[in-house]
Enzyme design. Structure first.
Site, PDB file in Angstrom:
ATOM      1  CB  CYS A  75      -1.041  -0.053   0.931  1.00  0.00           C
ATOM      2  SG  CYS A  75      -2.278   1.253   0.828  1.00  0.00           S
TER       3      CYS A  75
ATOM      4  CB  CYS B 110      -3.927   3.132  -3.346  1.00  0.00           C
ATOM      5  SG  CYS B 110      -3.202   3.683  -1.932  1.00  0.00           S
TER       6      CYS B 110
HETATM    7  P1  FAD Z   1      -0.704 -10.795   4.487  1.00  0.00           P
HETATM    8  O1  FAD Z   1      -2.050 -10.443   4.686  1.00  0.00           O
HETATM    9  O2  FAD Z   1       0.228  -9.755   5.058  1.00  0.00           O
HETATM   10  O3  FAD Z   1      -0.511 -12.333   4.885  1.00  0.00           O
HETATM   11  C1  FAD Z   1       0.622 -13.006   5.010  1.00  0.00           C
HETATM   12  C2  FAD Z   1       0.510 -14.067   5.804  1.00  0.00           C
HETATM   13  O4  FAD Z   1       1.442 -15.114   5.948  1.00  0.00           O
HETATM   14  C3  FAD Z   1       0.164 -13.563   7.317  1.00  0.00           C
HETATM   15  O5  FAD Z   1      -0.933 -14.054   8.077  1.00  0.00           O
HETATM   16  C4  FAD Z   1       1.506 -14.183   8.217  1.00  0.00           C
HETATM   17  O6  FAD Z   1       1.337 -14.695   9.398  1.00  0.00           O
HETATM   18  C5  FAD Z   1       1.819 -15.337   7.261  1.00  0.00           C
HETATM   19  N1  FAD Z   1       3.259 -15.898   7.019  1.00  0.00           N
HETATM   20  C6  FAD Z   1       4.531 -15.011   7.026  1.00  0.00           C
HETATM   21  N2  FAD Z   1       5.487 -16.271   7.159  1.00  0.00           N
HETATM   22  C7  FAD Z   1       4.689 -17.239   7.099  1.00  0.00           C
HETATM   23  C8  FAD Z   1       5.542 -18.427   7.178  1.00  0.00           C
HETATM   24  N3  FAD Z   1       6.920 -18.701   7.116  1.00  0.00           N
HETATM   25  N4  FAD Z   1       4.567 -19.473   7.176  1.00  0.00           N
HETATM   26  C9  FAD Z   1       3.572 -19.548   7.192  1.00  0.00           C
HETATM   27  N5  FAD Z   1       2.956 -18.377   7.179  1.00  0.00           N
HETATM   28  C10 FAD Z   1       3.489 -17.395   7.211  1.00  0.00           C
HETATM   29  N6  FAD Z   1      -4.642  -2.583   0.811  1.00  0.00           N
HETATM   30  C11 FAD Z   1      -5.951  -2.046   0.370  1.00  0.00           C
HETATM   31  O7  FAD Z   1      -6.178  -2.677  -0.699  1.00  0.00           O
HETATM   32  N7  FAD Z   1      -6.341  -0.952   0.463  1.00  0.00           N
HETATM   33  C12 FAD Z   1      -5.813  -0.204   1.428  1.00  0.00           C
HETATM   34  O8  FAD Z   1      -6.305   0.768   1.926  1.00  0.00           O
HETATM   35  C13 FAD Z   1      -4.653  -0.674   2.230  1.00  0.00           C
HETATM   36  N8  FAD Z   1      -4.123  -0.032   3.356  1.00  0.00           N
HETATM   37  C14 FAD Z   1      -2.995  -0.551   3.961  1.00  0.00           C
HETATM   38  C15 FAD Z   1      -2.687   0.250   5.249  1.00  0.00           C
HETATM   39  C16 FAD Z   1      -1.609  -0.195   5.956  1.00  0.00           C
HETATM   40  C17 FAD Z   1      -1.098   0.595   7.032  1.00  0.00           C
HETATM   41  C18 FAD Z   1      -1.101  -1.584   5.672  1.00  0.00           C
HETATM   42  C19 FAD Z   1      -0.037  -2.232   6.614  1.00  0.00           C
HETATM   43  C20 FAD Z   1      -1.562  -2.146   4.594  1.00  0.00           C
HETATM   44  C21 FAD Z   1      -2.623  -1.939   3.657  1.00  0.00           C
HETATM   45  N9  FAD Z   1      -3.004  -2.379   2.594  1.00  0.00           N
HETATM   46  C22 FAD Z   1      -4.001  -1.925   2.022  1.00  0.00           C
HETATM   47  C23 FAD Z   1      -2.270  -3.734   1.957  1.00  0.00           C
HETATM   48  C24 FAD Z   1      -2.797  -4.997   2.505  1.00  0.00           C
HETATM   49  O9  FAD Z   1      -3.262  -4.755   3.808  1.00  0.00           O
HETATM   50  C25 FAD Z   1      -1.745  -6.072   1.981  1.00  0.00           C
HETATM   51  O10 FAD Z   1      -1.448  -5.988   0.731  1.00  0.00           O
HETATM   52  C26 FAD Z   1      -2.547  -7.350   2.046  1.00  0.00           C
HETATM   53  O11 FAD Z   1      -2.898  -7.563   3.416  1.00  0.00           O
HETATM   54  C27 FAD Z   1      -1.580  -8.468   1.470  1.00  0.00           C
HETATM   55  O12 FAD Z   1      -1.929  -9.921   1.790  1.00  0.00           O
HETATM   56  P2  FAD Z   1      -1.172 -11.023   1.968  1.00  0.00           P
HETATM   57  O13 FAD Z   1      -1.840 -12.362   2.000  1.00  0.00           O
HETATM   58  O14 FAD Z   1      -0.309 -11.010   0.653  1.00  0.00           O
HETATM   59  O15 FAD Z   1      -0.278 -10.781   3.044  1.00  0.00           O
END
Ligand code: FAD
Ligand code: UQ1
Length: 449
Positions: A200, A378
């Site tokens: 983000c 975003c």
């Molecule tokens: P995540 O949701 O981060 O999940 C990754 C998972 O992998 C976690 O649960 C973690 O525990 C797990 N993991 C890590 N290592 C291991 C391992 N070795 N073994 C097993 N599990 C593991 N997005 C939007 O669309 N709109 C917004 O307005 C927005 N605002 C944001 C604001 C902030 C402050 C932040 C921090 C993020 C924002 N985002 C936004 C971005 C969004 O939250 C992320 O892009 C999204 O959560 C990514 O999803 P993901 O599944 O890739 O990763």
């Protein structure tokens, strides 16, 4: 070009056989040694690694496809966070407790939750390794997110033990942002952006606009000098929204310092040290009354140097199909991939619909027709009741859902971000029913876009 040929089912083993043949991470003697200690006890048709936004979403979709008992998700955390809410938590507009739910409540029924960390990948043997065993799969979906690297900044993370410093990027530090804002007396309010990929990319500046609005509301803005110190050379990657943001920055009397990379925090002295990105070694020290840190970020350790990652450590997938470039039964989604788009939950929504189709076709040994266009979004929060809703694709061109000019600050878009999005995330995205706004965009534009 993605590979859609027949998957070599001779390699499809229900037990990770021939344990001495291949190491978990590319066959080093160390991994050979480690591998030989484990035996595979479990097999699932689909294994999902990482239970964040992408992982829970795909486990729901896969369970619908292959049935109960055939999908496992590996996620160590007891708590699932809706991270997009943290922008509003840092600005004092929402409570942190409202951003989380027990992981157990997000795992679809019929999906096996394995509460462990993934420790290694062995895609040649269709296995992954967790603490004391291996798990084998027919299809693997990698959704491990991105790693926060506060420790790459000298003085952090221990600097967070002092006041006046916060970060909306971590559950541990987001409430410190709100505290620093409330306690603001007089001086510099500094907001940083690192020299790495981030999730983000708008969030580092959203909190700046909220902080500005908060101090104005409380009659204290004249005691503050606002600075956005960014490693980049632009405020935002899409010109339409960058222009709109630069207008706001001018109006609100904010100073932007490009090519400024935070390298050290001396929290006891309230000093932040920035390096000139174009001239490494040249540093400047700024005194702060409030510091919001966006940490450097990178791929998870388990991916770095693994056979499923590219040279940078990101899961190496085809940018249109999300299928792994080398292993046709491996797929990636979200922040952990090398998809050349901005890392957001909105992007994951669109990716999940494409990946669902890709996997269906791979399961039937057919070629893909689904094509991810890089859609990402975003919601740029610019005030406590205003949002510019940036939406764009691989070409960094706007790809807007609504038939109105989304480059303008809008109250309606704030309500969408603050009130509608959490509902959509928990009830529609994570359950596998929200594939992004693509179909609605077409209706709203009456087939013109
Ligand atoms: P995540 O949701 O981060 O999940 C990754 C998972 O992998 C976690 O649960 C973690 O525990 C797990 N993991 C890590 N290592 C291991 C391992 N070795 N073994 C097993 N599990 C593991 N997005 C939007 O669309 N709109 C917004 O307005 C927005 N605002 C944001 C604001 C902030 C402050 C932040 C921090 C993020 C924002 N985002 C936004 C971005 C969004 O939250 C992320 O892009 C999204 O959560 C990514 O999803 P993901 O599944 O890739 O990763
Ligand atoms: C979105 O789909 C999504 O994921 C659920 C977000 O994350 C919270 C978003 O911030 C946005 C903007 C979208 C896109 C949705 C619409 C209705 C434009």
């Amino acid at each position: 070009m993605a590979y859609f040929g027949t998957i070599p089912w001779s390699a499809h083993v229900h037990h990770c056989s021939n344990l001495l043949r291949a190491g978990v991470s590319s066959g080093s003697s160390r991994s050979l040694h480690m591998t030989s200690r484990y035996s595979a006890k479990e097999y699932y048709d689909v294994v999902v690694v990482g239970g964040g936004a992408g992982g829970i979403t795909m486990s729901a979709r896969m369970k619908r496809k292959v049935g109960a008992g055939k999908v496992a998700i590996i996620e160590p955390s007891e708590t699932h966070y809706y991270q997009p809410m943290w922008t509003l938590v840092g600005g004092g507009a929402k409570k942190l407790a409202n951003s989380s739910r027990p992981t157990a409540s997000t795992i679809p029924s019929g999906v096996k939750w394995i509460k462990s960390e993934v420790k290694g990948f062995d895609p040649d043997r269709n296995c992954i390794r967790i603490d004391d065993k291996e798990i084998s799969y027919k299809y693997l979906i990698i959704s491990l997110g991105i790693k926060l690297q506060f420790e790459k900044i000298k003085g952090l993370p221990e600097g967070f033990n002092y006041p006046k410093i916060g970060s909306n990027y971590s559950v541990k530090t987001v409430e410190k942002t709100w505290k620093a804002l409330q306690d603001f007396k007089k001086g510099n309010a500094i907001f940083t952006f690192p020299n790495t990929p981030v999730k983000c990319a708008g969030a580092p500046q959203k909190i700046m606009y909220l902080s500005d609005a908060y101090l104005r509301k409380n009659g204290r803005r004249s005691d503050a000098n606002f600075m956005f110190n960014t490693s980049l050379g632009v405020i935002f990657g899409v010109k339409k929204y960058a222009d709109a943001l630069m207008e706001i920055i001018k109006e609100r009397n904010i100073q932007v310092n490009f090519k400024h990379n935070l390298i050290e925090v001396r929290a006891d002295k309230q000093e932040a040290v920035f390096e000139n990105v174009d001239n490494p070694g040249e540093t400047k020290v700024y005194q702060y009354e409030m510091l919001h840190v966006t940490p450097p970020m990178g791929p998870q350790d388990v991916l770095v140097n693994s056979p499923v990652a590219d040279a940078g450590g990101w899961v190496d997938v085809d940018k249109h199909t999300l299928q792994h470039k080398k292993y046709p039964n491996v797929f990636g989604i979200g922040d952990c991939t090398n998809l050349p788009t901005s890392k957001t939950a909105a992007a994951i929504a669109a990716q999940s619909a494409v990946l669902d189709k890709t996997i269906s076709l791979v399961m039937k040994n057919q070629s893909s027709t689904a094509k991810y266009d890089g859609y990402t979004s975003c919601p740029l929060v610019t005030n406590y009741n205003k949002v510019i809703l940036a939406e764009f694709d691989y070409s960094s061109q706007p790809l807007e859902t609504f038939p109105i000019d989304q480059g303008k600050e809008r109250r309606s878009m704030y309500h969408m971000k603050a009130d509608l999005m959490p509902f959509l995330y928990w009830n529609m995205l994570l359950t596998g029913y929200w594939g992004g706004p693509g179909p609605y965009r077409k209706i709203m534009h009456l087939g013109m876009k």
